[in-house]
Write an enzyme that holds these catalytic residues in place. Sequence first.
Site, mmCIF file in Angstrom:
data_model
loop_
_atom_site.group_PDB
_atom_site.id
_atom_site.type_symbol
_atom_site.label_atom_id
_atom_site.label_comp_id
_atom_site.label_asym_id
_atom_site.label_seq_id
_atom_site.Cartn_x
_atom_site.Cartn_y
_atom_site.Cartn_z
ATOM 1 N N HIS A 19 -30.702 -5.500 -17.245
ATOM 2 C CA HIS A 19 -31.463 -4.137 -17.407
ATOM 3 C C HIS A 19 -30.526 -3.383 -16.515
ATOM 4 O O HIS A 19 -29.786 -3.589 -15.685
ATOM 5 C CB HIS A 19 -32.713 -4.252 -16.733
ATOM 6 C CG HIS A 19 -33.773 -3.200 -17.061
ATOM 7 N ND1 HIS A 19 -34.166 -2.940 -18.462
ATOM 8 C CD2 HIS A 19 -34.378 -2.288 -16.419
ATOM 9 C CE1 HIS A 19 -35.095 -1.978 -18.413
ATOM 10 N NE2 HIS A 19 -35.174 -1.472 -17.373
ATOM 11 N N ASN A 43 -36.095 1.745 -11.869
ATOM 12 C CA ASN A 43 -36.039 1.003 -12.833
ATOM 13 C C ASN A 43 -36.479 2.253 -14.294
ATOM 14 O O ASN A 43 -37.644 3.079 -14.044
ATOM 15 C CB ASN A 43 -37.136 0.248 -13.163
ATOM 16 C CG ASN A 43 -37.200 -0.597 -14.293
ATOM 17 O OD1 ASN A 43 -36.934 -0.133 -15.455
ATOM 18 N ND2 ASN A 43 -38.007 -1.838 -14.339
#
Length: 447
Positions: A19, A43
Amino acid sequence: TSSAVESEARTPFGLIKGHAYSVTGIEEVSYRGRQVRLIRIRNPWGQVEWNGPWSDNSPEWRSVSPSEQKRLSQAARDDGEFWMKFEDFKVHFDKVEICNLTPDALEDNTAHKWEVTIHQGSWVRGATAGGCRNFLETFWTNPQIKLHLTEKDDGEDDCTFIAALMQKGRRKLKKLGAEMLTIGYSIYESPGRDGHLGKDFFRYHPSKARSKTYINLREVSNRFKLPPGDYVLIPTTFEPHQEADFCLRIFSEKKAITEDLDENVAIDLPEPLHPTPNPQETEEEKQFRALFEQISGKDMEISAEELEYVLNAVLKKTKNIKFKNLSIISCRNIISLMDTSGNGKLEFNEFKVFWEKMKKWISIFLQFDFDKSGSMSSYELRGALKAAGYQLNNYLLQLIVLRYSDEQFQIEFDDFLNCLIRLENASRVFQALSVKSKEFINLNIGE
């Protein structure tokens, strides 16, 4: 982060493998009498957070004063943003990419702006998709961009710039099964002449700089410092024959000038030859005359149908070239090119002039058939056409390659001949109509 197989898998610490996170802050905080280095991460999903030390609800925050927590905007919210210890960051993340917002983003707080130039281009299979320097025979056919570095950095002897090469439209093509291509670039010192650099230049001159690696990313970028001067940048895919559109951006602290090293379209054809009597005919000429008389009959003139027979009979016996067949349309084009009397047929002397021309074309074809296979690589077409008198730009070369090369990027002699006939016909018409200018013509409806 981890391998593609585990990509997007959640770890026990609340991180997502494979990610891309953003770094939004770095701070030092007083913790039990010592300073601890923290880094704030976000995130992009806006949720799913780190649950280790210094996460939103970790016990470490109880030993930090409320004023310090306020300064760090610390709050237990499931918003995707969290703090972690710098040492933990180094353990769990293995790659950091830095975006250069300005030339001095990492040096001071003064606002500077990049000078930016943008080039749009394409790698076209068989024409300008030459692959990296490992493939010397085709590397030189890639697009070439000239870079003029004239102004040194303040207080420095060199010029700073960033070269960013991006492959366009690949994310859209991913739905059709296409993957990111492996891309990169090399930078050479310019030899000081205009025009597309040939194979021998790259054979004997090493690069001055290049991208750190060839990699299958959407964009590859690197920062360079080079002395003032002229350079040539070659953007490529790693393997040849891979097609894509690309965008090359050059960011420089001082003004830099860039230009595509493409050829100007130019025609350099000799004056049309006029037949001259040769008192001593060669054996080859005697054979041609005999064949010509046999086909033409008493009128000693050959029609397109008869020319088709003659040329196919001769060329199929020519050694060292691969040849399929000349069509009736090709032969009509030849007559259109060579017929000086305007009767729609070729007399023997007109045919003889054409044959001299074709012998020259056969010689050029054999010269650029480097592997002696009987066919010519489409990547050599630029040089072969230039030897025949036609200097073409990348766009025209790409169109011709699409029209005349096969799936293996090879051009057999009949296709090469058809290409030259059409080019010469168009060029002769252009030359006849361009009375005042060699670059433009004006046409009325009749013309």
